[in-house]
Design a protein around this motif. Sequence first.
Motif, short mmCIF file in Angstrom:
data_model
loop_
_atom_site.label_atom_id
_atom_site.label_comp_id
_atom_site.label_asym_id
_atom_site.label_seq_id
_atom_site.Cartn_x
_atom_site.Cartn_y
_atom_site.Cartn_z
N UNK A 321 0.82 -1.21 0.00
CA UNK A 321 0.00 0.00 0.00
C UNK A 321 0.86 1.26 0.00
N UNK A 322 1.99 1.23 0.72
CA UNK A 322 2.90 2.38 0.67
C UNK A 322 3.45 2.57 -0.73
N UNK A 323 3.89 1.49 -1.35
CA UNK A 323 4.43 1.59 -2.72
C UNK A 323 3.36 2.13 -3.66
N UNK A 324 2.11 1.69 -3.48
CA UNK A 324 1.02 2.19 -4.32
C UNK A 324 0.80 3.68 -4.09
N UNK A 325 0.75 4.10 -2.82
CA UNK A 325 0.50 5.51 -2.51
C UNK A 325 1.59 6.40 -3.11
N UNK A 326 2.83 5.95 -3.04
CA UNK A 326 3.93 6.70 -3.66
C UNK A 326 3.75 6.75 -5.18
N UNK A 327 3.42 5.62 -5.77
CA UNK A 327 3.21 5.56 -7.23
C UNK A 327 2.07 6.48 -7.65
N UNK A 328 1.01 6.49 -6.89
CA UNK A 328 -0.15 7.35 -7.19
C UNK A 328 0.27 8.81 -7.23
N UNK A 329 1.04 9.23 -6.23
CA UNK A 329 1.48 10.62 -6.17
C UNK A 329 2.42 10.95 -7.33
N UNK A 330 3.37 10.07 -7.61
CA UNK A 330 4.32 10.34 -8.70
C UNK A 330 3.63 10.37 -10.06
N UNK A 331 2.63 9.52 -10.23
CA UNK A 331 1.94 9.44 -11.52
C UNK A 331 0.95 10.57 -11.73
N UNK A 332 0.52 11.21 -10.65
CA UNK A 332 -0.57 12.18 -10.77
C UNK A 332 -0.19 13.62 -10.44
N UNK A 333 0.99 13.85 -9.92
CA UNK A 333 1.35 15.24 -9.56
C UNK A 333 1.54 16.07 -10.82
N UNK A 334 1.44 17.40 -10.67
CA UNK A 334 1.48 18.29 -11.82
C UNK A 334 2.81 18.20 -12.56
N UNK A 335 3.92 18.25 -11.83
CA UNK A 335 5.24 18.23 -12.44
C UNK A 335 5.97 16.94 -12.08
N UNK A 336 6.74 16.39 -13.00
CA UNK A 336 7.55 15.21 -12.68
C UNK A 336 8.60 15.60 -11.64
N UNK A 337 9.04 14.64 -10.85
CA UNK A 337 10.00 14.97 -9.80
C UNK A 337 11.34 15.41 -10.40
N UNK A 338 12.02 16.26 -9.66
CA UNK A 338 13.28 16.81 -10.14
C UNK A 338 14.42 15.83 -9.91
#
Length: 344
Positions: A321-338
């Motif tokens: 569930x933690x891995x999913x929550x992280x994936x959800x945030x990375x896949x849906x945030x406005x900008x890709x991570x730096x």
Amino acid sequence: MKKILFSCITLTFCIVSCTSQQSATATKKTNAGIETYINAIETNNLKTNLYVIASDEMQGRNTGEPGQKKAGEYIINQYKKLGISFPKGADSYYQKVPSDFMKRGFSPKLNDSENIWAYIEGSEKPEEVLVISAHYDHVGMKNGEIYNGADDDGSGTVGVMEIAKAFMKAKKEGHGPKRSILFLHVTGEEHGLHGSRFYSENPLFPLKNTIADINIDMIGRRDNLNPNDNNYIYVIGSDRLSSELHTINEEVNNKYTKLRLDYKYNDRNDPEQIYYRSDHYNFAKKGIPAIFFFNGIHDDYHKPTDDVEKIEFDLLTKRAQLAFALAWELANRDQRIVVDRDGK
């Protein structure tokens, strides 16, 4: 003139107010969505799949051998049942990894093998890809004993499958990820990280468009250092290339799963040097931010006693569930991570 000005101000206030309300509603809806789909990662499903993946029938899933191929067929059939296809640009669920690529010094010759991939296309930024990886091979049989590898890495294998299931449920209900997600089951990890190395050197999608790799390798047990703690996970590599990846993982954990995040093996001076020993490293060395979830070493590591009966499925569920929550945030945030660090 004053009357017109007042009307304009009133109209502007209404537009701003309505827009803010819509934005707040959208944020609330997204947050409500993630809770729903975190809970879609189910213990019973993880257990059902792991009892197959780590069964004697799979003969320890040694690279390129019949047992591993049978496990691969099972994984693919589960993706088909979920309606998750192989990626665009591929002609099947397999990325073939030839024997010659895995040749290594005096090591025994390995048979041809395959990475397995499944794919959910992003709704807004499909060209940007998040990889979620786990190796599905183990060490096979020795002296007539089957090394089932329930934790290593049956646990990560079924974790990735369950994360994919939750994302597909979200997509079917109108909440699919903004970015594309590649669910990558790699081969040959136990013999030298071969499958992930092959993908990193022969990527289906340009590496410059790959925003991160979430790697899951052994998440079903507790280790010898934490015999009385069933609420932890080791986090490795999250801060090596992206300060945002590290921060985001801590934020989603604090909000949704509340595991104790242990950074012991992320210490640059740790003698085990775990950072270099799983598949995320082949992404990281190409400059792609990577994070590795790991439960540590226990007495059954690389032994024929690494069996399903010893898996703590409540803990496996929470870590997935933690891995999913992280994936959800990375896949849906406005900008890709730096990428703002050098990887060292």
